[in-house]
Design an enzyme around this catalytic site. Structure first.
Site, short mmCIF file in Angstrom:
data_model
loop_
_atom_site.label_atom_id
_atom_site.label_comp_id
_atom_site.label_asym_id
_atom_site.label_seq_id
_atom_site.Cartn_x
_atom_site.Cartn_y
_atom_site.Cartn_z
N TYR A 124 0.83 -1.21 0.00
CA TYR A 124 0.00 0.00 0.00
C TYR A 124 0.86 1.25 0.00
O TYR A 124 2.08 1.19 0.18
CB TYR A 124 -0.94 0.00 1.22
CG TYR A 124 -0.26 0.33 2.53
CD1 TYR A 124 0.61 -0.56 3.15
CD2 TYR A 124 -0.47 1.56 3.15
CE1 TYR A 124 1.25 -0.24 4.35
CE2 TYR A 124 0.16 1.88 4.36
CZ TYR A 124 1.02 0.98 4.94
OH TYR A 124 1.65 1.29 6.11
N HIS B 196 0.03 -21.26 0.44
CA HIS B 196 1.03 -20.24 0.78
C HIS B 196 1.80 -19.69 -0.42
O HIS B 196 1.94 -18.49 -0.58
CB HIS B 196 2.03 -20.80 1.80
CG HIS B 196 1.45 -20.93 3.17
ND1 HIS B 196 0.40 -21.75 3.45
CD2 HIS B 196 1.78 -20.33 4.35
CE1 HIS B 196 0.09 -21.66 4.73
NE2 HIS B 196 0.92 -20.80 5.30
N LYS C 21 6.51 -1.94 1.86
CA LYS C 21 5.34 -1.30 2.48
C LYS C 21 4.16 -2.25 2.33
O LYS C 21 3.28 -2.07 1.47
CB LYS C 21 5.08 0.08 1.86
CG LYS C 21 4.21 0.95 2.76
CD LYS C 21 4.32 2.41 2.40
CE LYS C 21 3.30 3.27 3.13
NZ LYS C 21 3.44 3.34 4.58
N GLU D 44 13.41 2.47 13.36
CA GLU D 44 12.45 3.54 13.01
C GLU D 44 11.39 3.54 14.09
O GLU D 44 11.67 3.16 15.23
CB GLU D 44 11.89 3.31 11.61
CG GLU D 44 11.23 1.95 11.43
CD GLU D 44 10.59 1.76 10.07
OE1 GLU D 44 10.39 2.74 9.32
OE2 GLU D 44 10.23 0.60 9.74
N LEU E 263 11.45 1.38 6.68
CA LEU E 263 10.73 1.81 5.48
C LEU E 263 11.44 3.04 4.91
O LEU E 263 11.75 3.97 5.67
CB LEU E 263 9.28 2.16 5.82
CG LEU E 263 8.46 2.46 4.57
CD1 LEU E 263 8.04 1.15 3.90
CD2 LEU E 263 7.25 3.29 4.88
#
Ligand code: PLP
Length: 290
Positions: free
Chosen positions: A31, A100, A145, A177, A201
């Site tokens: 996303y 999977h 992400k 982060e 990220l």
């Protein structure tokens, strides 16, 4: 509120997906969240480039060229009532019998929605926010992400339980982060930023802040930051598309910084915050791209 699902613009309540969608079953999707100011998407090309990297990393073919994404984002923005918006864009691998290994040749599910953009309050900008330090329990591909955000959600919940705005994360004694933002620290006048790696990220706001530091000759080093440096920093900031540049003024209930500015947003943060606002205003005044 207008949303977009698989080629159709429709009210969000009407947007439904099959239960065998791999996004629902496995969190098998990626996303982006794109801030929109005065109806103009901010750093859209960079968001689309990161979207492509996330898709490549998990082998989902990009279902649309960049021009189509720009068109969809534009239509979502036009179809919603707010001047400033957060456009959420999600792609999952699609619908398949549960198994999977990634099935080939699925039709990806594409979903977009928008919400009002809520920047930090004036009070938060003035006084900063509280954070806790937690062990980074997430996986080793935090550069993707992905919508599989359970680790981030657990960490953010622990922060909320402690009355804090964010959880700042450390792994093997090093700062990574935060649960939904990147982290900068200031030590003796130099801004320190952990380098991009598979453990964080690659934030779009992180890149804007580094550009600002470079353009304005503000001393900075992109290098690993230890937990000890985080805990003894003069300033700590979090950055993200929705939080912009926000000072963290207490860590584990202890004031950040020393002397007069202890527990207050520091001077470097205030400067970079102001420069970030100017940067945004400048970009928004520039001619819109196609
Ligand atoms: C884990 C994590 N790190 C960093 C960020 C900041 O990224 P950006 O500046 O692109 O919003 C986010 C944003 O949601 C995030 O979820």
């Amino acid at each position: 509120m207008t949303a977009f699902l698989n080629g159709e613009f429709l009210p969000i309540e009407k947007a439904t997906i099959p239960v065998l969608d791999r996004g629902f079953i496995f969190g098998d999707g990626v996303y982006e969240v794109i801030p929109v100011y005065s109806r103009r998407p901010f750093r859209l090309e960079e968001h689309l480039a990161r979207l492509q990297s996330s898709l490549d990393a998990i082998r989902i073919p990009n279902p649309h060229p960049a021009a189509k994404w720009r068109e969809f984002v534009g239509k979502i923005v036009a179809g919603n009532p707010w001047e400033d918006q957060n456009v959420y864009l999600q792609i999952t691998r699609g619908v398949a019998k549960r198994d999977h290994a990634f099935p080939k040749s699925l039709m990806p599910t594409v979903f977009l929605m928008a919400n009002p953009l809520v920047p930090p309050t004036a009070e938060q900008v003035k006084n900063g926010v509280a954070a806790i330090v937690l062990a980074d329990l997430r996986w080793l591909r935090c550069d993707i992400k992905t919508t599989a955000l359970l680790g981030n959600c657990m960490l953010r919940t622990l922060a909320a339980d402690a009355g804090c705005a964010e959880a700042i994360l450390v792994r093997d004694g090093m700062l990574t982060e935060a649960s939904a933002s990147n982290v900068f620290v200031v030590k003796d006048g130099t801004v320190l930023a952990p380098p991009k790696s598979h453990l964080i990220l690659p934030g779009i706001t992180y890149d804007v802040v580094i550009e600002i530091l470079r353009e304005n000759a503000i001393a900075h080093e992109i290098r690993p930051v230890t937990e000890a440096e985080l805990r003894s920093a003069d300033e700590v900031w979090i950055t993200s598309s929705s939080r912009e540049v926000l000072a963290v003024t207490t860590l584990d209930e202890k004031a950040v910084g020393r002397g007069e500015s202890a527990g207050r947003p520091g001077p470097v943060c205030a400067r970079v915050y102001a420069l970030y606002q100017q940067f945004k205003a400048r970009v928004m005044r520039a001619p819109a791209h196609a």
